[in-house]
Design a protein around this motif. Structure first.
Motif, PDB file in Angstrom:
ATOM      1  N   LEU A  23       0.828  -1.208   0.000  1.00 41.08           N
ATOM      2  CA  LEU A  23       0.000   0.000   0.000  1.00 41.08           C
ATOM      3  C   LEU A  23       0.860   1.254   0.000  1.00 41.08           C
ATOM      4  CD1 LEU A  23      -2.966  -0.675   2.414  1.00 41.08           C
ATOM      5  CD2 LEU A  23      -3.113   0.256   0.115  1.00 41.08           C
ATOM      6  N   LYS A  24       1.888   1.257   0.835  1.00 41.62           N
ATOM      7  CA  LYS A  24       2.777   2.421   0.889  1.00 41.62           C
ATOM      8  C   LYS A  24       3.451   2.648  -0.458  1.00 41.62           C
ATOM      9  CE  LYS A  24       3.694   2.118   5.852  1.00 41.62           C
ATOM     10  NZ  LYS A  24       4.709   1.837   6.891  1.00 41.62           N
ATOM     11  N   GLN A  25       3.888   1.568  -1.107  1.00 41.72           N
ATOM     12  CA  GLN A  25       4.529   1.683  -2.424  1.00 41.72           C
ATOM     13  C   GLN A  25       3.541   2.228  -3.455  1.00 41.72           C
ATOM     14  OE1 GLN A  25       7.702   1.254  -3.451  1.00 41.72           O
ATOM     15  NE2 GLN A  25       7.054   1.847  -5.512  1.00 41.72           N
ATOM     16  N   ALA A  26       2.327   1.717  -3.420  1.00 42.28           N
ATOM     17  CA  ALA A  26       1.305   2.185  -4.363  1.00 42.28           C
ATOM     18  C   ALA A  26       0.973   3.656  -4.118  1.00 42.28           C
ATOM     19  CB  ALA A  26       0.044   1.323  -4.240  1.00 42.28           C
ATOM     20  N   THR A  42      -0.122   0.497 -15.221  1.00 43.15           N
ATOM     21  CA  THR A  42       0.232   1.097 -13.930  1.00 43.15           C
ATOM     22  C   THR A  42      -0.953   1.047 -12.976  1.00 43.15           C
ATOM     23  OG1 THR A  42       1.824   2.573 -14.985  1.00 43.15           O
ATOM     24  CG2 THR A  42       1.020   3.219 -12.808  1.00 43.15           C
ATOM     25  N   MET A  43      -2.130   1.320 -13.493  1.00 46.19           N
ATOM     26  CA  MET A  43      -3.310   1.398 -12.628  1.00 46.19           C
ATOM     27  C   MET A  43      -3.911   0.039 -12.292  1.00 46.19           C
ATOM     28  SD  MET A  43      -5.411   4.834 -13.548  1.00 46.19           S
ATOM     29  CE  MET A  43      -5.706   4.463 -15.265  1.00 46.19           C
ATOM     30  N   HIS A  69      -5.777  -1.135  -8.728  1.00 44.60           N
ATOM     31  CA  HIS A  69      -7.145  -1.625  -8.615  1.00 44.60           C
ATOM     32  C   HIS A  69      -7.165  -2.975  -7.890  1.00 44.60           C
ATOM     33  CE1 HIS A  69     -11.337  -2.301  -9.559  1.00 44.60           C
ATOM     34  NE2 HIS A  69     -11.006  -3.466 -10.064  1.00 44.60           N
ATOM     35  N   GLN A  70      -6.245  -3.849  -8.239  1.00 43.15           N
ATOM     36  CA  GLN A  70      -6.171  -5.158  -7.576  1.00 43.15           C
ATOM     37  C   GLN A  70      -5.873  -4.998  -6.084  1.00 43.15           C
ATOM     38  OE1 GLN A  70      -3.195  -7.031  -9.988  1.00 43.15           O
ATOM     39  NE2 GLN A  70      -4.654  -7.719 -11.532  1.00 43.15           N
ATOM     40  N   TRP A  73     -10.298  -4.289   0.232  1.00 46.55           N
ATOM     41  CA  TRP A  73     -11.733  -4.390   0.494  1.00 46.55           C
ATOM     42  C   TRP A  73     -12.068  -5.778   1.035  1.00 46.55           C
ATOM     43  CZ3 TRP A  73     -13.764  -2.156  -4.774  1.00 46.55           C
ATOM     44  CH2 TRP A  73     -13.699  -0.758  -4.750  1.00 46.55           C
ATOM     45  N   ASN A  74     -11.482  -6.798   0.424  1.00 46.83           N
ATOM     46  CA  ASN A  74     -11.743  -8.172   0.859  1.00 46.83           C
ATOM     47  C   ASN A  74     -11.250  -8.406   2.287  1.00 46.83           C
ATOM     48  OD1 ASN A  74     -13.008  -8.879  -1.554  1.00 46.83           O
ATOM     49  ND2 ASN A  74     -11.102  -9.586  -2.485  1.00 46.83           N
TER      50      ASN A  74
END
Length: 106
Positions: free
Chosen positions: A54-57, A81-82, A86-87, A93-94
């Motif tokens: 998450l931090k990298q994204a 890139t996107m 999204h994944q 969310w899961n």
């Protein structure tokens, strides 16, 4: 078709800008969640790995947003890139849904 005269830049601003804001919202919310909750269904390393991704994204997203802003919406972002963003949001969310489900059953 009055919208057929919309410029590429305006189209990017209309579509891409809100999408980037959505990614920022979900990355921040997921990061806050992972930093404050201990998930019993994930081992600590799995949770740390998800947080690290998450931090990298977020760093990638911030760079993309800076380029988009600096070029006044003249630059798009490759779907390659996107797609991982999204994944990652879907994965978060899961995880959150599983956490909520676990909390409600206790």
């Amino acid at each position: 078709m009055s919208d057929s005269n919309i410029s590429g830049t305006e189209l990017l601003k209309t579509v891409l800008q809100p999408l980037l804001e959505d990614f920022q919202y979900w990355f921040t919310r997921s990061r806050d969640f992972l930093e404050t909750e201990r998930l019993s269904f994930m081992d600590e390393q799995e949770q740390l790995d998800l947080l690290s991704r998450l931090k990298q994204a977020q760093e990638e997203l911030n760079t993309a947003k800076m380029l988009f802003t600096a070029t006044e919406g003249q630059v798009g972002i490759d779907m390659a890139t996107m797609a991982p963003w999204h994944q990652l949001v879907t994965e978060c969310w899961n995880v959150a849904a599983r956490f909520r489900s676990q909390q409600s059953s206790q």
